[in-house]
Every structure is written in C-alpha cells, then in structure tokens.
Design a protein around this motif. Structure first.
Motif, PDB file in Angstrom:
ATOM      1  N   LEU A 278       0.824  -1.206   0.000  1.00 39.13           N
ATOM      2  CA  LEU A 278       0.000   0.000   0.000  1.00 39.13           C
ATOM      3  C   LEU A 278       0.861   1.260   0.000  1.00 39.13           C
ATOM      4  O   LEU A 278       0.565   2.236  -0.703  1.00 39.13           O
ATOM      5  N   LYS A 279       1.934   1.237   0.757  1.00 32.17           N
ATOM      6  CA  LYS A 279       2.833   2.393   0.766  1.00 32.17           C
ATOM      7  C   LYS A 279       3.486   2.583  -0.593  1.00 32.17           C
ATOM      8  O   LYS A 279       3.677   3.713  -1.062  1.00 32.17           O
ATOM      9  N   GLU A 280       3.823   1.464  -1.240  1.00 31.43           N
ATOM     10  CA  GLU A 280       4.411   1.540  -2.576  1.00 31.43           C
ATOM     11  C   GLU A 280       3.436   2.171  -3.567  1.00 31.43           C
ATOM     12  O   GLU A 280       3.815   3.062  -4.333  1.00 31.43           O
TER      13      GLU A 280
ATOM     14  N   GLU B 100      -6.671  11.218  -6.653  1.00 33.38           N
ATOM     15  CA  GLU B 100      -7.235  11.543  -5.345  1.00 33.38           C
ATOM     16  C   GLU B 100      -8.040  10.397  -4.745  1.00 33.38           C
ATOM     17  O   GLU B 100      -7.947  10.112  -3.543  1.00 33.38           O
ATOM     18  N   ALA B 101      -8.831   9.738  -5.556  1.00 30.39           N
ATOM     19  CA  ALA B 101      -9.651   8.640  -5.050  1.00 30.39           C
ATOM     20  C   ALA B 101      -8.789   7.465  -4.603  1.00 30.39           C
ATOM     21  O   ALA B 101      -9.026   6.860  -3.557  1.00 30.39           O
ATOM     22  N   GLU B 102      -7.766   7.136  -5.408  1.00 27.16           N
ATOM     23  CA  GLU B 102      -6.873   6.049  -5.034  1.00 27.16           C
ATOM     24  C   GLU B 102      -6.131   6.367  -3.744  1.00 27.16           C
ATOM     25  O   GLU B 102      -5.982   5.503  -2.868  1.00 27.16           O
ATOM     26  N   ILE B 103      -5.663   7.590  -3.612  1.00 26.81           N
ATOM     27  CA  ILE B 103      -4.956   7.992  -2.398  1.00 26.81           C
ATOM     28  C   ILE B 103      -5.853   7.815  -1.187  1.00 26.81           C
ATOM     29  O   ILE B 103      -5.430   7.296  -0.142  1.00 26.81           O
ATOM     30  N   TRP B 104      -7.114   8.226  -1.319  1.00 24.73           N
ATOM     31  CA  TRP B 104      -8.041   8.100  -0.181  1.00 24.73           C
ATOM     32  C   TRP B 104      -8.288   6.634   0.168  1.00 24.73           C
ATOM     33  O   TRP B 104      -8.253   6.249   1.339  1.00 24.73           O
ATOM     34  N   VAL B 105      -8.515   5.819  -0.845  1.00 26.08           N
ATOM     35  CA  VAL B 105      -8.774   4.399  -0.601  1.00 26.08           C
ATOM     36  C   VAL B 105      -7.545   3.726   0.002  1.00 26.08           C
ATOM     37  O   VAL B 105      -7.632   3.026   1.016  1.00 26.08           O
TER      38      VAL B 105
END
Length: 207
Positions: free
Chosen positions: A149-151, A159-164
């Motif tokens: 997830l950090k990768e 933005e949506a991916e970052i939030w998820v």
C-alpha cells in the motif's frame, strides 16, 4: 444517467466500506472521501495497483476465513470481514472506471496473479500447523499489505486512489496490532519481513 448513478453508488460504497465489519478490532476510519467528482478522475491513476490490491485484499480475506474455520478464533473472522470491506472499496473504483475485476467469479484461494496464488497456498499450509503459526501468518499478510500500500501510494496522484489506499493502510495497521497482541499471548515476537523494524515499531506504538 449511468455516470450520475455510478458516482452516487461509488460515493456510498467508499463512505461506508471502512466502518462496518472492522469495529470489533477498532478499525473505525475518520477520513472523509474526496469530492464526488474526483472519484471518477483518472489523472495520475495506477490501474495495475488497483488490480493487484483487489486480489491482495482477497488473499487476506480467504486466508483468514480458512484459518477461522480451522481454529475458530474470532480475530480471524472479524478481520476477514474487514478485508471484505477493503475489497469492496477497491472493487468500487474498478467498477466505476470500467476496469475488469480480476476476482469476478473466483472461488476462495483462486487468483489470476500466480504469485498471490502460490502465497495463498503456502500461508494456509503454515497457518494450519498451530494457532501460533496462524497468528504469525496474519502478521505476515498485514506486513506485506502495508508495504504494498505504501508503494502504491507513492506512485499515484489520483485523489480517489490515495483516499482508498490511505484508509486500507490504516486498516492494515490495526490488523497488524491485533495479530501482534495475539502473538504476545504466546510470547512470540514478530520480526518485520517487508516493512522495516522501525516502521513496525511505529505501528505498534499506536496500540
């Protein structure tokens, strides 16, 4: 009409995915989702990340359900329910962006990604040996999940991916703490395999 409906459905799924099944292990998220319009934005998106995390969350769910069936420990059932919510959140993004779902129609332990399929087999085998090994498997899965997830967070500007991913990361950290607590009962010390020992210590300091 279809696009408008998709936005509403996605917003509802993302707004509830992280607060239902995980509550018994203190996985209650407080972040608000991004603006609804941003949920469809694909600028800076990493499709491969979504596809991989959809299957990796399924790996976690399937392993935990198998270990719950073997040992009857509710920690596995509670976290498996949380992993289903994580799968749903990633799946919602795939669906609204018309990306083929890699887990559609797949049974427990079935994966398109060959590495995840092999990992599922080896982890279930390990977890069947003893309850201590089962909790160790849980820590290994969350260790890998946190690392991946950090990768993917470092590679996306969507933005949506970052939030998820951020919410999945918080969930995985909670899961790691839950498994470490169980290992502590058996005086088993977990050594980080994917993240650093410093990262693990930081996560555990939030207990």
């Amino acid at each position: 009409m279809y696009k408008h409906t998709s936005i509403i459905v996605l917003a509802l799924i993302l707004g509830t995915s992280f607060s239902l099944a995980a509550q018994p292990i203190e996985e209650v998220q407080v972040n608000s989702p991004p603006a609804v319009e941003a949920l469809l934005a694909e600028s800076g998106s990493t499709e491969d990340g979504l596809l991989y995390m959809r299957e990796e969350e399924k790996l976690a769910r399937d392993v935990y359900l198998a270990l719950y069936e073997r040992w009857g420990a509710r920690t596995f059932l509670n976290i498996a329910k949380a992993e289903q919510q994580h799968m749903d959140a990633v799946g919602a993004l795939l669906a609204v962006r018309n990306i083929e779902d890699p887990v559609a129609g797949s049974a427990a332990g079935e994966f398109k990604n060959a590495d995840l399929a092999a990992l599922y087999t080896s982890l279930v085998e390990q977890g069947m040996k003893s309850i201590q090994e089962a909790y160790l498997v849980g820590a290994i899965i969350e260790d890998l999940d946190i690392y991946d997830l950090k990768e993917y967070l470092s590679k996306t500007t969507d933005e949506a991916e970052i939030w998820v991913y951020t919410n999945l990361l918080k969930g995985s950290e909670n899961h790691m703490r839950a498994f470490i607590r169980q290992l502590d009962r058996y005086k088993v010390t977990y050594k980080a395999r994917y993240i650093s020992e410093a990262e693990l210590a930081s996560i555990l300091s939030g207990r």
